[in-house]
Scaffold this motif. Structure first.
Motif, PDB file in Angstrom:
ATOM      1  N   HIS A   1       0.864  -1.185   0.000  1.00 34.16           N
ATOM      2  CA  HIS A   1       0.000   0.000   0.000  1.00 34.16           C
ATOM      3  C   HIS A   1       0.903   1.238   0.000  1.00 34.16           C
ATOM      4  O   HIS A   1       1.605   1.509   0.974  1.00 34.16           O
ATOM      5  CB  HIS A   1      -0.911   0.000   1.221  1.00 34.16           C
ATOM      6  CG  HIS A   1      -2.004   1.029   1.162  1.00 34.16           C
ATOM      7  ND1 HIS A   1      -3.129   0.991   1.967  1.00 34.16           N
ATOM      8  CD2 HIS A   1      -2.174   2.134   0.376  1.00 34.16           C
ATOM      9  CE1 HIS A   1      -3.910   2.012   1.697  1.00 34.16           C
ATOM     10  NE2 HIS A   1      -3.344   2.731   0.743  1.00 34.16           N
ATOM     11  N   LEU A   2       0.894   1.962  -1.104  1.00 34.06           N
ATOM     12  CA  LEU A   2       1.744   3.139  -1.272  1.00 34.06           C
ATOM     13  C   LEU A   2       0.969   4.400  -0.927  1.00 34.06           C
ATOM     14  O   LEU A   2      -0.122   4.629  -1.458  1.00 34.06           O
ATOM     15  CB  LEU A   2       2.236   3.229  -2.723  1.00 34.06           C
ATOM     16  CG  LEU A   2       2.953   4.516  -3.135  1.00 34.06           C
ATOM     17  CD1 LEU A   2       4.253   4.686  -2.343  1.00 34.06           C
ATOM     18  CD2 LEU A   2       3.242   4.517  -4.643  1.00 34.06           C
ATOM     19  N   TYR A   3       1.536   5.228  -0.044  1.00 35.00           N
ATOM     20  CA  TYR A   3       0.981   6.546   0.264  1.00 35.00           C
ATOM     21  C   TYR A   3       1.885   7.600  -0.372  1.00 35.00           C
ATOM     22  O   TYR A   3       3.108   7.590  -0.161  1.00 35.00           O
ATOM     23  CB  TYR A   3       0.906   6.770   1.776  1.00 35.00           C
ATOM     24  CG  TYR A   3      -0.352   6.222   2.423  1.00 35.00           C
ATOM     25  CD1 TYR A   3      -0.550   4.849   2.533  1.00 35.00           C
ATOM     26  CD2 TYR A   3      -1.339   7.068   2.915  1.00 35.00           C
ATOM     27  CE1 TYR A   3      -1.699   4.338   3.127  1.00 35.00           C
ATOM     28  CE2 TYR A   3      -2.484   6.570   3.505  1.00 35.00           C
ATOM     29  CZ  TYR A   3      -2.660   5.211   3.596  1.00 35.00           C
ATOM     30  OH  TYR A   3      -3.802   4.717   4.190  1.00 35.00           O
TER      31      TYR A   3
ATOM     32  N   ALA B   1       1.785   6.657  -8.914  1.00 39.01           N
ATOM     33  CA  ALA B   1       0.494   5.994  -8.699  1.00 39.01           C
ATOM     34  C   ALA B   1       0.237   4.953  -9.779  1.00 39.01           C
ATOM     35  O   ALA B   1      -0.146   3.806  -9.484  1.00 39.01           O
ATOM     36  CB  ALA B   1      -0.625   7.031  -8.672  1.00 39.01           C
ATOM     37  N   LYS B   2       0.443   5.318 -11.043  1.00 35.07           N
ATOM     38  CA  LYS B   2       0.190   4.391 -12.142  1.00 35.07           C
ATOM     39  C   LYS B   2       1.154   3.203 -12.097  1.00 35.07           C
ATOM     40  O   LYS B   2       0.769   2.055 -12.355  1.00 35.07           O
ATOM     41  CB  LYS B   2       0.301   5.125 -13.475  1.00 35.07           C
ATOM     42  CG  LYS B   2      -0.786   6.162 -13.705  1.00 35.07           C
ATOM     43  CD  LYS B   2      -2.162   5.523 -13.790  1.00 35.07           C
ATOM     44  CE  LYS B   2      -3.245   6.553 -14.120  1.00 35.07           C
ATOM     45  NZ  LYS B   2      -4.600   5.949 -14.143  1.00 35.07           N
TER      46      LYS B   2
ATOM     47  N   ILE C   1      -3.348   8.805  -2.167  1.00 31.75           N
ATOM     48  CA  ILE C   1      -2.696  10.101  -2.338  1.00 31.75           C
ATOM     49  C   ILE C   1      -3.185  11.015  -1.214  1.00 31.75           C
ATOM     50  O   ILE C   1      -4.382  11.214  -1.044  1.00 31.75           O
ATOM     51  CB  ILE C   1      -3.031  10.718  -3.709  1.00 31.75           C
ATOM     52  CG1 ILE C   1      -2.554   9.785  -4.830  1.00 31.75           C
ATOM     53  CG2 ILE C   1      -2.403  12.099  -3.854  1.00 31.75           C
ATOM     54  CD1 ILE C   1      -3.055  10.188  -6.212  1.00 31.75           C
ATOM     55  N   VAL C   2      -2.268  11.544  -0.422  1.00 29.20           N
ATOM     56  CA  VAL C   2      -2.636  12.401   0.705  1.00 29.20           C
ATOM     57  C   VAL C   2      -2.769  13.830   0.175  1.00 29.20           C
ATOM     58  O   VAL C   2      -1.795  14.590   0.093  1.00 29.20           O
ATOM     59  CB  VAL C   2      -1.599  12.322   1.834  1.00 29.20           C
ATOM     60  CG1 VAL C   2      -2.035  13.179   3.022  1.00 29.20           C
ATOM     61  CG2 VAL C   2      -1.414  10.873   2.278  1.00 29.20           C
ATOM     62  N   SER C   3      -3.984  14.178  -0.209  1.00 29.48           N
ATOM     63  CA  SER C   3      -4.264  15.488  -0.798  1.00 29.48           C
ATOM     64  C   SER C   3      -5.765  15.586  -1.033  1.00 29.48           C
ATOM     65  O   SER C   3      -6.465  14.570  -1.057  1.00 29.48           O
ATOM     66  CB  SER C   3      -3.526  15.650  -2.136  1.00 29.48           C
ATOM     67  OG  SER C   3      -3.885  16.861  -2.772  1.00 29.48           O
TER      68      SER C   3
ATOM     69  N   LEU D   1      -5.782  16.010  -8.791  1.00 28.28           N
ATOM     70  CA  LEU D   1      -5.384  14.642  -8.475  1.00 28.28           C
ATOM     71  C   LEU D   1      -6.572  13.691  -8.410  1.00 28.28           C
ATOM     72  O   LEU D   1      -6.399  12.469  -8.499  1.00 28.28           O
ATOM     73  CB  LEU D   1      -4.622  14.613  -7.149  1.00 28.28           C
ATOM     74  CG  LEU D   1      -3.222  15.244  -7.194  1.00 28.28           C
ATOM     75  CD1 LEU D   1      -2.655  15.398  -5.790  1.00 28.28           C
ATOM     76  CD2 LEU D   1      -2.282  14.407  -8.052  1.00 28.28           C
ATOM     77  N   MET D   2      -7.773  14.233  -8.288  1.00 26.24           N
ATOM     78  CA  MET D   2      -8.956  13.376  -8.276  1.00 26.24           C
ATOM     79  C   MET D   2      -9.159  12.668  -9.614  1.00 26.24           C
ATOM     80  O   MET D   2      -9.869  11.667  -9.690  1.00 26.24           O
ATOM     81  CB  MET D   2     -10.203  14.193  -7.914  1.00 26.24           C
ATOM     82  CG  MET D   2     -10.206  14.722  -6.498  1.00 26.24           C
ATOM     83  SD  MET D   2     -11.702  15.679  -6.138  1.00 26.24           S
ATOM     84  CE  MET D   2     -11.280  16.388  -4.536  1.00 26.24           C
ATOM     85  N   GLN D   3      -8.511  13.175 -10.679  1.00 27.26           N
ATOM     86  CA  GLN D   3      -8.593  12.498 -11.974  1.00 27.26           C
ATOM     87  C   GLN D   3      -8.018  11.094 -11.908  1.00 27.26           C
ATOM     88  O   GLN D   3      -8.357  10.233 -12.718  1.00 27.26           O
ATOM     89  CB  GLN D   3      -7.811  13.284 -13.035  1.00 27.26           C
ATOM     90  CG  GLN D   3      -8.298  14.690 -13.305  1.00 27.26           C
ATOM     91  CD  GLN D   3      -7.392  15.390 -14.287  1.00 27.26           C
ATOM     92  OE1 GLN D   3      -7.438  15.105 -15.481  1.00 27.26           O
ATOM     93  NE2 GLN D   3      -6.560  16.283 -13.791  1.00 27.26           N
ATOM     94  N   LEU D   4      -7.118  10.848 -10.971  1.00 29.07           N
ATOM     95  CA  LEU D   4      -6.407   9.573 -10.895  1.00 29.07           C
ATOM     96  C   LEU D   4      -7.205   8.475 -10.207  1.00 29.07           C
ATOM     97  O   LEU D   4      -6.827   7.306 -10.256  1.00 29.07           O
ATOM     98  CB  LEU D   4      -5.081   9.763 -10.152  1.00 29.07           C
ATOM     99  CG  LEU D   4      -4.063  10.719 -10.798  1.00 29.07           C
ATOM    100  CD1 LEU D   4      -2.894  10.942  -9.859  1.00 29.07           C
ATOM    101  CD2 LEU D   4      -3.586  10.160 -12.131  1.00 29.07           C
TER     102      LEU D   4
END
Length: 912
Positions: A4-6, A122-123, A134-136, A141-144
């Protein structure tokens, strides 16, 4: 366990940190406010993630420079953004050092924005089958967002997935880029299509699927202005689409496996904190030394209040300048002025802003002359002002600061503006200093700024000569309104830094601050009231009052004013010769409720009838008559106002009208609740915590018998009756119930004796036996009293401080009173915190279940009232129950279950 990547948007964190704290310097005399704020924010994030489903991999991503490939594509990209404040720029490299001190990867790359780097990682992680967060809360960034990837909005403590994007923008994440291209972005100077806002952009994409289809269909669009704008600005829209598109295929600066979390070794962090002189953070790390560093620096001296320097904004150029100042500052204090204290009925008259101490303005929008023939002053239209302020008020990167912001949120929402993110100075004060003074602006200004605010009556007058604010001349209105914003900003600079230092961040961020918009929405919704039923009850109560009055006069043998304590006292103790009366300092006989109940208990029928007369008179005047006047003529509803910072224990209070004091223990009182009804096709749900204070007492005092009883669903009062009296019957259970609650309120043996109708010795014996059977309660009481004596306050499980200065009082009575308060305050305060957390989570949980039509209307002590379509009752009941039962989690895990009783009916009385 899957990886799990943050990915932390470090650039966004920097500006949030900078604007959350006043100017500070480190031990070397260098600017350090942003460094300190960033360090505490990152530390909190790592702590929170470590306690939850912690990441296996993590990195903090930054913008390397202000110039990227997008500036080559469009030279005006971000051209309107001012340069960083002079005292922030030197903090950038130190913030990178802070990240490395946590032994966390710190990534930036020339030519790419932080958003692009985040997209690439992310990709790549998704392609490996990892989960990504994604901490934001950045809309780009919501496109992702896709399955396996979400956003974590730490400011509002919520996760953002596809459903939240659809709720906010009307389209799923894969279509968000097309919406952003059409609407443009004034902050980044993405041109978009003039005249197309978020709502129109969403409608176009919903209808046509993507940007190219919209542009291809432009000739057929019916609205002439929209059609022409799409045709004229098609190329700008296509370029905007490329500007908002995130790069996601560049080589990674560091391989994914190098982002693995290895914990936070203390020594690099200790060295950094000592170098910066962050003593409080060193203490948290466990390494503060006597000579480590001086105390955290104080905000720089602020300018004096000079009211003539405040600006009246009456043209668009000036308004644009103030908005630009707010964007440059990153934080703005805001206040609204209206013509009524009732925010549901009020008209918005003007708005004040402050961007720095002493730098404030007032924007009038609905001022008229004082008199029929007076000419209205020159001012901007409401539509112009709100249209220009809306992007600022809704921009997630600009902090809005208010004092009692709930009122202002309602006023803005009524005009289509959703203010976020925000801080509320009233709540900051409340969470820091509850019990040490009032939290209104005037009180706070005197206490923290040594400043006396202009009084409202000074500008609007009093009595018959009073005028509403829209009639106040602009020069006077500006001095008053701009001062409010100026004071609010200065208070924020004083109070916000104390949160972390005084351990108040948790209750502010997890309980009180996120509740503000929830309460605002409840007040806007109101609850439907059956006027005809209230009128019928008023008439019935009126007849009952006349009947009781006649019976009282007949028993007394004379007519007199029953509502006059002086006349009633003379009748009872002189005319009728009743015994045991006592006189006060004025020489008049006491006829308070205690005295009348004593007489009634001794067989005086007149006393019982006077008590009934008083109750009936109060119900009629306070509720059935008064509520009819409180019904809003436009909505048909009563819109109570909740005070968020009055009750010392953290409880909300209701006023104008007070719906929390409607009596429910008497049949006649419950009948008033029947007048509160659901709208056509709807029903009401009442959800009430069952014995929550006793459950919390079992947890907080660690009482095994009580914890087991609640876990097994055993009747707690029957258990107590068995423990104290050896048997359970109606009498022993009733006495046990009285004792259970009385002990938690620190009752004395005298007080318990009065409640049980026994002598003091028997009451003391019961208390002793109770403590013998439940020693955890006795230990809790002793420890709590010791804490309040030593520190002057007690705390709830969520860290809310409840100051009790009377513990240092001069008299024994004062000190004992404070001790009694201290015993119950942590329990009652934790109960208040829990229901607030339930309220904050309720809306998102209902929305996630597809129950957006369910509206929360009222909070009354441990009860929540909802209105909803009848067809959704079963689904809503499940969500409401689970939300309330798990409200304390994950911050607190209780040893006892929280029980919730739920009722459904067409009116409140039958639902409860």
């Amino acid at each position: 366990m899957a990886n799990h990547l943050y990915l932390v948007d470090g650039s966004g964190y920097i500006f949030r940190a900078y604007h959350r704290l006043p100017p500070l310097t480190n031990r070397h005399g260098q600017p350090a406010g942003a460094v300190y704020g960033f360090t505490t924010m990152l530390w909190k994030l790592l702590d929170d993630l470590g306690r939850a489903d912690g990441p296996s991999h993590l990195a903090v991503i930054f913008d390397a420079s202000s110039k990227t490939f997008r500036n080559t594509m469009y030279d005006q990209y971000k051209a309107h953004r001012p340069p960083p404040p002079p005292d922030l720029t030197p903090q950038f490299p130190v913030i990178r050092d802070a990240v490395r001190a946590f032994s966390v990867p710190c990534i930036e790359e020339e030519g790419l924005e932080a958003d692009d780097i985040i997209a690439c990682y992310a990709k790549a992680a998704l392609a490996e089958g990892w989960q990504v967060t994604i901490v934001s809360s950045d809309k780009d960034l919501m496109q992702l967002i896709e399955p396996g990837l979400d956003l974590l909005d730490t400011m509002n403590n919520r996760r953002i997935g596809a459903a939240e994007v659809v709720e906010k923008f009307g389209v799923p994440p894969e279509q968000l880029g097309d919406v952003l291209a059409l609407m443009g972005d004034s902050v980044d100077n993405v041109p978009g299509v003039p005249g197309v806002g978020a709502k129109t952009a969403a409608q176009l994409i919903q209808e046509h699927g993507n940007l190219e289809n919209v542009l291809a269909a432009a000739d057929g669009i019916k609205k002439p202005k929209l059609r022409q704008s799409l045709i004229d600005h098609a190329d700008a829209a296509r370029m905007s689409r490329e500007l908002v598109r995130l790069v996601c295929d560049r080589p990674l600066a560091q391989p994914l496996d190098q982002l693995a979390m290895q914990g936070v070794p203390p020594e690099p962090l200790r060295a950094f904190l000592e170098d910066q002189g962050f003593r409080s953070l060193l203490t948290k790390l466990g390494g503060a030394t006597a000579d480590a560093a001086p105390p955290p620096p104080r905000p720089a001296d602020e300018p004096a209040f000079v009211h003539k320097d405040y600006e009246t904004v009456t043209d668009e150029a000036a308004l644009d300048r103030w908005i630009a100042d707010a964007f440059a500052a990153g934080a703005v204090a805001v206040d609204t002025e209206t013509n009524d204290l009732d925010c549901i009925r009020a008209t918005l008259v003007g708005i004040s802003l402050a961007t720095a101490p002493g730098k404030a303005c007032y924007i009038p929008i609905a001022h008229g002359g004082d008199g029929l023939l007076a000419e209205a002053p020159a001012q901007l239209s409401r539509e112009t002002v709100l249209g220009k302020l809306k992007p600022l008020m809704e921009d997630p990167s600009i902090l809005k600061i208010g004092q009692n912001l709930k009122y202002d949120l309602i006023m803005f929402r009524r005009h289509g503006v959703d203010v976020t993110p925000y801080d509320d100075t009233m709540l900051l004060s409340y969470d820091l200093d509850a019990g040490l003074g009032a939290h209104g602006m005037d009180d706070l200004a005197k206490r923290h700024l040594s400043h006396a605010c202009i009084e409202f009556k000074t500008v609007c007058g009093t009595g018959k000569s009073a005028i509403t604010f829209d009639k106040v001349p602009l020069d006077k209105a500006t001095e008053y309104a701009a001062e409010d914003a100026d004071v609010t900003l200065r208070l924020w600079r004083k109070l916000k830094p104390r949160l972390g230092l005084e351990a108040a961040t948790r209750v502010y961020e997890l309980v009180d601050r996120p509740l503000v918009p929830v309460i605002a929405e409840m007040e806007r919704a109101g609850i439907l009231v059956d006027r005809a039923e209230l009128a019928r009850l008023s008439a019935e109560f009126g007849q009952e009052i006349l009947r009781l009055e006649g019976e009282v006069h007949e028993i007394a043998g004379t007519k007199f004013a029953i509502g006059s304590p002086q006349q009633l006292g003379k009748v009872l103790f002189e005319g009728m010769g009743l015994k045991g009366g006592k006189k006060g300092k004025s020489g008049a006989w006491s006829t308070d409720v205690t005295e009348l109940e004593r007489l009634a208990g001794e067989g005086a029928e007149i006393a019982r009838k006077v008590l009934d007369w008083r109750q009936m008179t109060k119900l009629k005047s306070t509720y059935t008559d008064a509520l009819q006047q409180e019904i809003n003529p436009e909505t048909g509803r009563v819109h109570t106002s909740y005070s968020l910072a009055v009750a010392q224990t953290g409880r909300l209070s209701s006023n104008e009208p007070n719906l929390q004091n409607i009596p429910i223990r008497t049949e006649v009182g419950r009948r008033i609740r029947h007048a509160f009804v659901a709208g056509p096709g709807n029903v009401l749900i009442s959800a009430d915590y069952s014995q929550i204070e006793l459950r919390l007492a079992a947890h907080m005092a660690d009482v095994p018998q009580l914890k087991q009883a609640f876990a097994e669903g055993t009747d707690i009062h029957s258990l107590t009756a068995t423990e104290l009296f050896g048997e359970v019957n109606r009498d022993t259970r009733g006495r046990a119930k009285t004792i259970n609650f009385a002990i938690l309120y620190g009752i004395s043996s005298w007080g318990l004796a009065a409640r049980l109708g026994t002598d003091r010795a028997d009451a003391q014996a019961m208390i002793d036996r109770y403590f013998e059977r439940f020693p955890g309660i006795n230990r809790y009481i002793a420890e709590t009293i010791a804490q309040v004596r030593e520190h002057g306050f007690v705390t709830t499980l969520f860290g809310r401080k409840l100051h009790l200065p009377a513990i240092k009082g001069k008299t024994v009575g004062e000190r004992q009173g404070a001790e009694r308060q201290a015993i119950n305050a942590p329990i009652q305060g934790t109960s208040a915190d829990i229901i607030k957390r339930a309220m904050v989570r309720m809306g998102p949980n209902l929305a996630a279940a597809g129950l957006g039509d369910v509206r929360m209307l009222l909070q009354v002590h441990d009860e929540l009232v909802f209105e909803l379509p009848e067809a959704q009752v079963d689904a809503a009941t499940a969500v409401i129950r689970e939300t309330m039962e798990r409200a304390a989690e994950p911050a607190i895990r209780l040893d006892v279950p929280l029980g919730v009783e739920i009722g459904v009916a067409a009116n409140w009385g039958d639902a409860h």
